[in-house]
Design a protein around this motif. Structure first.
Motif, PDB file in Angstrom:
ATOM      1  N   VAL A   1       0.934  -1.353   0.000  1.00  0.00           N
ATOM      2  CA  VAL A   1      -0.114  -0.003   0.073  1.00  0.00           C
ATOM      3  C   VAL A   1       0.900   1.244  -0.095  1.00  0.00           C
ATOM      4  CG1 VAL A   1      -1.606   1.297   1.248  1.00  0.00           C
ATOM      5  CG2 VAL A   1      -1.971  -1.235   1.216  1.00  0.00           C
ATOM      6  N   HIS A   2       1.793   1.365   0.861  1.00  0.00           N
ATOM      7  CA  HIS A   2       2.715   2.321   0.901  1.00  0.00           C
ATOM      8  C   HIS A   2       3.389   2.686  -0.521  1.00  0.00           C
ATOM      9  CE1 HIS A   2       7.242   3.873   2.482  1.00  0.00           C
ATOM     10  NE2 HIS A   2       6.210   4.940   1.808  1.00  0.00           N
ATOM     11  N   HIS A   3       3.841   1.506  -1.350  1.00  0.00           N
ATOM     12  CA  HIS A   3       4.354   1.875  -2.661  1.00  0.00           C
ATOM     13  C   HIS A   3       3.387   2.363  -3.709  1.00  0.00           C
ATOM     14  CE1 HIS A   3       6.970   0.524  -6.172  1.00  0.00           C
ATOM     15  NE2 HIS A   3       5.669   0.449  -6.767  1.00  0.00           N
ATOM     16  N   ILE A   4       1.997   2.048  -3.669  1.00  0.00           N
ATOM     17  CA  ILE A   4       1.122   2.474  -4.227  1.00  0.00           C
ATOM     18  C   ILE A   4       0.880   3.826  -4.212  1.00  0.00           C
ATOM     19  CG2 ILE A   4      -1.292   2.405  -4.795  1.00  0.00           C
ATOM     20  CD1 ILE A   4      -1.430  -0.721  -4.500  1.00  0.00           C
ATOM     21  N   VAL A   5       0.717   4.348  -2.964  1.00  0.00           N
ATOM     22  CA  VAL A   5       0.748   5.791  -2.553  1.00  0.00           C
ATOM     23  C   VAL A   5       1.908   6.681  -2.890  1.00  0.00           C
ATOM     24  CG1 VAL A   5       0.304   7.287  -0.563  1.00  0.00           C
ATOM     25  CG2 VAL A   5      -0.978   5.110  -0.716  1.00  0.00           C
TER      26      VAL A   5
ATOM     27  N   LEU B   1      -5.979   9.341  -6.780  1.00  0.00           N
ATOM     28  CA  LEU B   1      -5.818   8.121  -6.501  1.00  0.00           C
ATOM     29  C   LEU B   1      -6.698   7.746  -5.260  1.00  0.00           C
ATOM     30  CD1 LEU B   1      -4.311   5.246  -6.253  1.00  0.00           C
ATOM     31  CD2 LEU B   1      -2.738   6.577  -4.553  1.00  0.00           C
ATOM     32  N   GLN B   2      -7.647   6.631  -5.454  1.00  0.00           N
ATOM     33  CA  GLN B   2      -8.021   6.084  -4.045  1.00  0.00           C
ATOM     34  C   GLN B   2      -7.917   4.578  -3.866  1.00  0.00           C
ATOM     35  OE1 GLN B   2     -12.208   7.985  -6.124  1.00  0.00           O
ATOM     36  NE2 GLN B   2     -12.178   8.350  -4.009  1.00  0.00           N
ATOM     37  N   VAL B   3      -7.609   4.520  -2.635  1.00  0.00           N
ATOM     38  CA  VAL B   3      -7.185   3.288  -2.274  1.00  0.00           C
ATOM     39  C   VAL B   3      -8.107   2.600  -0.981  1.00  0.00           C
ATOM     40  CG1 VAL B   3      -5.120   1.736  -1.444  1.00  0.00           C
ATOM     41  CG2 VAL B   3      -4.676   3.855  -2.696  1.00  0.00           C
ATOM     42  N   LEU B   4      -8.433   1.410  -1.190  1.00  0.00           N
ATOM     43  CA  LEU B   4      -8.986   0.790   0.041  1.00  0.00           C
ATOM     44  C   LEU B   4      -8.025  -0.181   0.544  1.00  0.00           C
ATOM     45  CD1 LEU B   4     -11.885   0.317   1.622  1.00  0.00           C
ATOM     46  CD2 LEU B   4     -12.271  -1.447  -0.048  1.00  0.00           C
ATOM     47  N   GLY B   5      -7.414   0.106   1.649  1.00  0.00           N
ATOM     48  CA  GLY B   5      -6.623  -0.900   2.186  1.00  0.00           C
ATOM     49  C   GLY B   5      -6.210  -0.929   3.653  1.00  0.00           C
ATOM     50  N   ASN B   6      -5.249  -1.346   4.151  1.00  0.00           N
ATOM     51  CA  ASN B   6      -5.070  -1.109   5.672  1.00  0.00           C
ATOM     52  C   ASN B   6      -3.641  -0.926   5.682  1.00  0.00           C
ATOM     53  OD1 ASN B   6      -5.409  -4.731   6.020  1.00  0.00           O
ATOM     54  ND2 ASN B   6      -3.590  -3.800   5.174  1.00  0.00           N
ATOM     55  N   TRP B   7      -3.125  -0.546   7.206  1.00  0.00           N
ATOM     56  CA  TRP B   7      -1.832  -0.212   7.365  1.00  0.00           C
ATOM     57  C   TRP B   7      -1.456  -0.689   8.831  1.00  0.00           C
ATOM     58  CZ3 TRP B   7      -5.624   3.233   5.560  1.00  0.00           C
ATOM     59  CH2 TRP B   7      -6.366   3.871   6.547  1.00  0.00           C
TER      60      TRP B   7
END
Length: 487
Positions: A243-247, A260-266
């Motif tokens: 997720v970090h890489h995508i953002v 950019l819109q991400v549905l994810g977790n951290w």
């Protein structure tokens, strides 16, 4: 494929028709992987709709003659939808009707639901998940508008591309899993959509390309390294590195103003620094709104995903559980945040980045509220306090004032302005701020209103203006105040 489309259409194989036939109890039971309620609701009917429900949704083998009344059998076999075994036909993949509040109607192709009426078996690595709460949540998150080019990053069954095709001139769908690309291709073909498909990991298939909108529900599950991984949910990055890489790399693939819109977790490493850590992910020149919708402890998180993989009750459950806990301990992960990451390539020298926890109910679709937040940030960029105080604002639609106090008391203990649309935020105000917000109807500026309020409260107008200016700015950004038509 045209003959199959015609057959599905003639049978009225739609979400509404299926729901009417199986009923709410049947749908709830299917969510629990039980077909009994739906089977009883369909009963002994053998019309084409009942046949399609039994074949694809309930996964029942049926006589060739019966299926032939609902589908062109040979064409369906050739397309890979079903297999023929003697005098019986069984579904090879799931063809599921789909509809949404924005008017989108489609058939979504994915792998068959695992474990109907039985404990789910372990999934194969290339399993393609169909409609899920996560995938439908991302469709609700999409910002509205018309776009020249959109990217569905990690397309899976293709549901996001189906929505993107309604608002973008050009849609590119990528996935690392060849099987996902193949089934998404069937989704696009069944729905008559022209989508460019690319095979590859993350941004690699679109190197050098830029888009106006990128949406992704990536394989964000933070599982320990393993020889066996479920491609649809697990990558090869450590912890939340994917997720970090995508953002962190999105700005290289967003046009000016692109989102950019991400549905994810951290991972939550330090509960006191979690927001600061996510802020560091945002590329230079980009505004961002990150909203944590839920937070889980390691035990909750691990149990969810072991069960999702069909390992609950198996001999592998406890060993995998302990392995996962050791992995989290080694990385220092104390909790897991889950939510939405929205980034806009604004090109701002001083971007606006907001990270917050908001687990409360929101209006769906929530995409328009996300777009309004970015628009408000843009509107106020470069405007100092004077730009807020001397403009004309109106109280936004769907904002109500609530008061709470002791019965018979002269003044309330609490004054709350609450949104009944969008993100449904609430702000507690004092008497002065409540009076100013309530008087914003586009006729007077906040500076003029504050002067009048200060006189009523016997307060210093300059001091009250200085106190309320930043609060009014936040009220604009958070959608409590809207620009008047005269501005």
């Amino acid at each position: 494929m045209e003959s199959i489309i015609n057959a599905l259409t003639a049978a009225e194989y739609t979400t509404d028709a299926v729901m009417e036939r199986i009923g709410e109890a049947g749908q709830r039971a299917l969510n629990r992987n039980s077909t009994i309620a739906s089977d009883r609701a369909v009963g002994q009917t053998d019309d084409p709709l009942a046949t399609l429900i039994r074949l694809f949704i309930l996964q029942q083998p049926l006589d060739v003659a019966r299926v032939a009344e609902a589908l062109p059998v040979e064409d369906a076999v050739t397309a890979g939808l079903v297999a023929r075994d003697g005098d019986q036909i069984r579904a090879l993949i799931d063809v599921r009707p789909y509809s949404s509040d924005d008017g989108t109607r489609a058939w979504i192709v994915s792998d068959l639901t695992c474990g109907l009426d039985t404990p789910p078996p372990p999934m194969t690595e290339d399993y393609v998940l169909g409609l899920s709460p996560a995938s439908t949540q991302l469709t609700q998150l999409m910002v509205p508008g018309r776009f020249d080019a959109a990217l569905d990053l990690g397309s899976g069954c293709g549901i996001q591309s189906v929505h993107l095709a309604q608002r973008a001139e050009r849609v590119v769908a990528t996935d690392l899993n060849p099987r996902a690309n193949a089934l998404a291709g069937l989704t696009f073909e069944l729905n008559g959509l022209e989508v460019e498909q690319r095979l590859g990991s993350l941004y690699e298939p679109v190197a050098g390309e830029r888009f106006d909108l990128i949406v992704t529900n990536p394989p964000y599950v933070m599982s320990p390294p393993s020889e066996s991984r479920l491609t649809y949910r697990e990558g090869v990055f450590t912890a939340d590195g994917l997720v970090h890489h995508i953002v962190a790399n999105c700005a290289d693939h967003l046009n000016p103003g692109g989102v950019l819109q991400v549905l994810g977790n951290w991972a939550i490493l330090d509960p006191d620094r979690w927001a600061e850590r996510l802020t560091e992910w945002i590329p230079a020149g980009c505004d961002a709104l990150i909203i944590e919708r839920e937070r889980l402890d390691p035990y909750e998180y691990i149990e969810i995903w072991l069960t999702d993989a069909g390992l609950a009750g198996s001999e592998d459950f406890v060993p995998r559980y302990r392995q996962w806990l050791e992995y989290f301990d080694r990385l220092g992960i104390t909790e897991v945040g889950m939510g939405w990451i929205n980034v806009r390539n604004s090109g701002a020298a001083i971007p606006e980045v907001r990270v917050e926890s908001w687990p409360h109910a929101v209006q769906q679709p929530v995409g328009p509220a996300i777009a309004e937040w970015f628009d408000a940030v843009t509107l106020l960029r470069g405007r100092g306090d004077d730009g807020v105080l001397d403009a004309h604002w109106t109280l936004a639609e769907g904002v109500l004032q609530e008061t709470l106090g002791e019965p018979g008391a002269a003044d309330p203990n609490h004054i709350v302005f609450r949104q009944y649309r969008g993100l449904r935020r609430a702000i507690e105000t004092d008497t002065a701020l409540a009076a100013v917000l309530g008087a914003c109807d586009g006729e007077l500026t906040p500076r003029q209103i504050i002067g009048a309020v200060a006189a009523l409260l016997d307060a210093d107008a300059d001091a009250l203006t200085e106190e309320l200016a930043p609060k009014l700015r936040e009220a604009v950004i958070d959608g409590f105040l809207a620009k008047h038509a005269s501005e």
